[in-house]
Write an enzyme that holds these catalytic residues in place. Structure first.
Site, PDB file in Angstrom:
ATOM      1  N   MET A 185      -7.748   5.441  11.556  1.00  0.00           N
ATOM      2  CA  MET A 185      -8.447   4.326  12.200  1.00  0.00           C
ATOM      3  C   MET A 185      -7.723   3.895  13.469  1.00  0.00           C
ATOM      4  O   MET A 185      -8.355   3.580  14.484  1.00  0.00           O
ATOM      5  CB  MET A 185      -8.583   3.148  11.235  1.00  0.00           C
ATOM      6  CG  MET A 185      -9.392   1.979  11.792  1.00  0.00           C
ATOM      7  SD  MET A 185      -9.694   0.658  10.599  1.00  0.00           S
ATOM      8  CE  MET A 185      -8.028  -0.018  10.437  1.00  0.00           C
ATOM      9  N   SER A 186      -6.386   3.886  13.425  1.00  0.00           N
ATOM     10  CA  SER A 186      -5.607   3.518  14.611  1.00  0.00           C
ATOM     11  C   SER A 186      -5.852   4.476  15.765  1.00  0.00           C
ATOM     12  O   SER A 186      -5.736   4.097  16.934  1.00  0.00           O
ATOM     13  CB  SER A 186      -4.113   3.498  14.264  1.00  0.00           C
ATOM     14  OG  SER A 186      -3.824   2.523  13.291  1.00  0.00           O
ATOM     15  N   LYS A 236       2.434   6.253  -2.789  1.00  0.00           N
ATOM     16  CA  LYS A 236       3.418   7.201  -3.308  1.00  0.00           C
ATOM     17  C   LYS A 236       3.294   7.369  -4.816  1.00  0.00           C
ATOM     18  O   LYS A 236       3.235   8.492  -5.328  1.00  0.00           O
ATOM     19  CB  LYS A 236       4.827   6.726  -2.948  1.00  0.00           C
ATOM     20  CG  LYS A 236       5.935   7.607  -3.496  1.00  0.00           C
ATOM     21  CD  LYS A 236       7.301   7.041  -3.139  1.00  0.00           C
ATOM     22  CE  LYS A 236       8.421   7.882  -3.754  1.00  0.00           C
ATOM     23  NZ  LYS A 236       9.759   7.302  -3.432  1.00  0.00           N
ATOM     24  N   ASN A 282      -3.745   9.884   1.784  1.00  0.00           N
ATOM     25  CA  ASN A 282      -4.239   9.308   3.038  1.00  0.00           C
ATOM     26  C   ASN A 282      -4.628  10.377   4.049  1.00  0.00           C
ATOM     27  O   ASN A 282      -5.792  10.541   4.366  1.00  0.00           O
ATOM     28  CB  ASN A 282      -3.184   8.383   3.659  1.00  0.00           C
ATOM     29  CG  ASN A 282      -3.439   6.923   3.358  1.00  0.00           C
ATOM     30  OD1 ASN A 282      -4.380   6.583   2.658  1.00  0.00           O
ATOM     31  ND2 ASN A 282      -2.592   6.054   3.886  1.00  0.00           N
ATOM     32  N   ASP A 335       0.813  -1.212   0.000  1.00  0.00           N
ATOM     33  CA  ASP A 335       0.000   0.000   0.000  1.00  0.00           C
ATOM     34  C   ASP A 335       0.850   1.267   0.000  1.00  0.00           C
ATOM     35  O   ASP A 335       0.481   2.266  -0.620  1.00  0.00           O
ATOM     36  CB  ASP A 335      -0.931   0.000   1.217  1.00  0.00           C
ATOM     37  CG  ASP A 335      -2.069  -1.006   1.082  1.00  0.00           C
ATOM     38  OD1 ASP A 335      -2.345  -1.433  -0.052  1.00  0.00           O
ATOM     39  OD2 ASP A 335      -2.669  -1.363   2.111  1.00  0.00           O
ATOM     40  N   GLY A 336       1.990   1.240   0.688  1.00  0.00           N
ATOM     41  CA  GLY A 336       2.851   2.418   0.743  1.00  0.00           C
ATOM     42  C   GLY A 336       3.392   2.791  -0.620  1.00  0.00           C
ATOM     43  O   GLY A 336       3.417   3.973  -0.996  1.00  0.00           O
TER      44      GLY A 336
END
Length: 296
Positions: A195-196, A78, A151, A73-74
């Site tokens: 979310m975290s 990018k 994000n 995902d990272g």
């Protein structure tokens, strides 16, 4: 049925062997289909491929019909963010990372021969992912790529001390907060840092952003979902002589001082993501977050 996308770019994660191997497999498959293939500069260096066409991300955005991002995902975050700054090129994600919220195609032969094949033929579904842009003290000269987030944009404590914020939405005073920081997230980012920190999950097609406090020094402080058409002004107060850090998708960290203002609003550009025709966002949530699983 003929292919809808004829000029295809491949973008991988630099210095990751398993990604490079997948890039080579993908290249061979696309070549068999008679498609024109361009590989991103750094991605090509990591492979054993020779005599291949290479290009920068900007050149890919301007020249190619579609980009395939191989990695986690990272890496997808990018690459897709930068591509979207230059054109409306659609992006496909093949997962060679851990979670795979954004890279939704599996990295196996079945996915290549069925799912990817169908997408390249035009048999796909589309998600338009909104982005945020920010500026500090109305500085309009910062590089665009250093000001855009897919994000989230986060202001966080840098010295282990809580600090104060004063937040205005559309020019109207909203709230004060003391704590470890504040996250302003897109729907895409709502399953990440936000979310975290206890924020809600937003559907990627929802026209909203969410403000999520980080360890607020108040039981009354709660996440707030607002329209993505709103303009958010965040002022750093002088409480605790703060030096909070402004991060944009976890990069381009900027140390802030008391009385500085951070303005956040929706970016004009969006990331266009292609999925399989039967893609269901809630399937992804259920699988990645373990919904409906028996815990004991």
């Amino acid at each position: 049925m003929a292919f809808k996308y004829h000029k295809v770019a491949i973008i991988g994660k630099h210095y990751k062997k398993e990604v490079s191997q997948m890039v080579e497999t993908l290249y061979a498959y696309l070549q068999q289909q008679g498609l024109e293939i361009i590989i991103e500069n750094d991605t090509a260096v990591d492979t054993s491929l020779v005599n291949v066409a290479i290009a920068s991300l900007k050149e890919i955005a301007l020249r190619c019909d579609v980009a395939i991002v191989v990695g986690g995902d990272g890496n997808f975050l990018k690459a897709s963010r930068l591509l979207a700054l230059y054109s409306n090129i659609p992006v496909i994600g093949i997962n060679k990372g851990k979670l795979g919220f954004l890279t939704t195609l599996a990295a196996d032969d079945n996915a290549l021969k069925n799912d990817l094949y169908a997408i390249l033929k035009g048999d796909s579904s589309v998600t338009k992912m909104s982005m945020l842009k920010c500026r500090v003290d109305n500085n309009l000269r910062a590089p665009l790529e250093a000001s855009i987030a897919l994000n989230e944009i986060a202001i966080t404590a840098s010295r282990g001390l809580m600090f104060g914020l004063k937040v205005f939405i559309d020019g109207r005073y909203a709230f004060d907060q003391r704590g470890d920081g504040l996250i302003v997230s897109t729907p895409t980012g709502s399953t990440a840092h936000a979310m975290s920190a206890g924020g809600p999950i937003l559907n990627p097609n929802q026209n909203s952003v969410v403000l999520v406090p980080i360890c607020s020094h108040s039981l009354n402080s709660r996440p707030l979902v607002i329209s993505d058409e709103s303009v958010i002004d965040i002022y750093i107060t002088d409480y605790n002589d703060p030096e909070p850090v402004l991060s944009i998708d976890g990069r381009h960290d900027t140390i802030l001082k008391a009385h500085q203002k951070v303005t956040i609003q929706k970016a004009r550009k969006k990331v266009t993501v292609l999925h399989t025709k039967d893609y269901n966002y809630y399937d992804t949530l259920r699988e990645k977050l373990g919904w409906s699983k028996v815990l004991f």
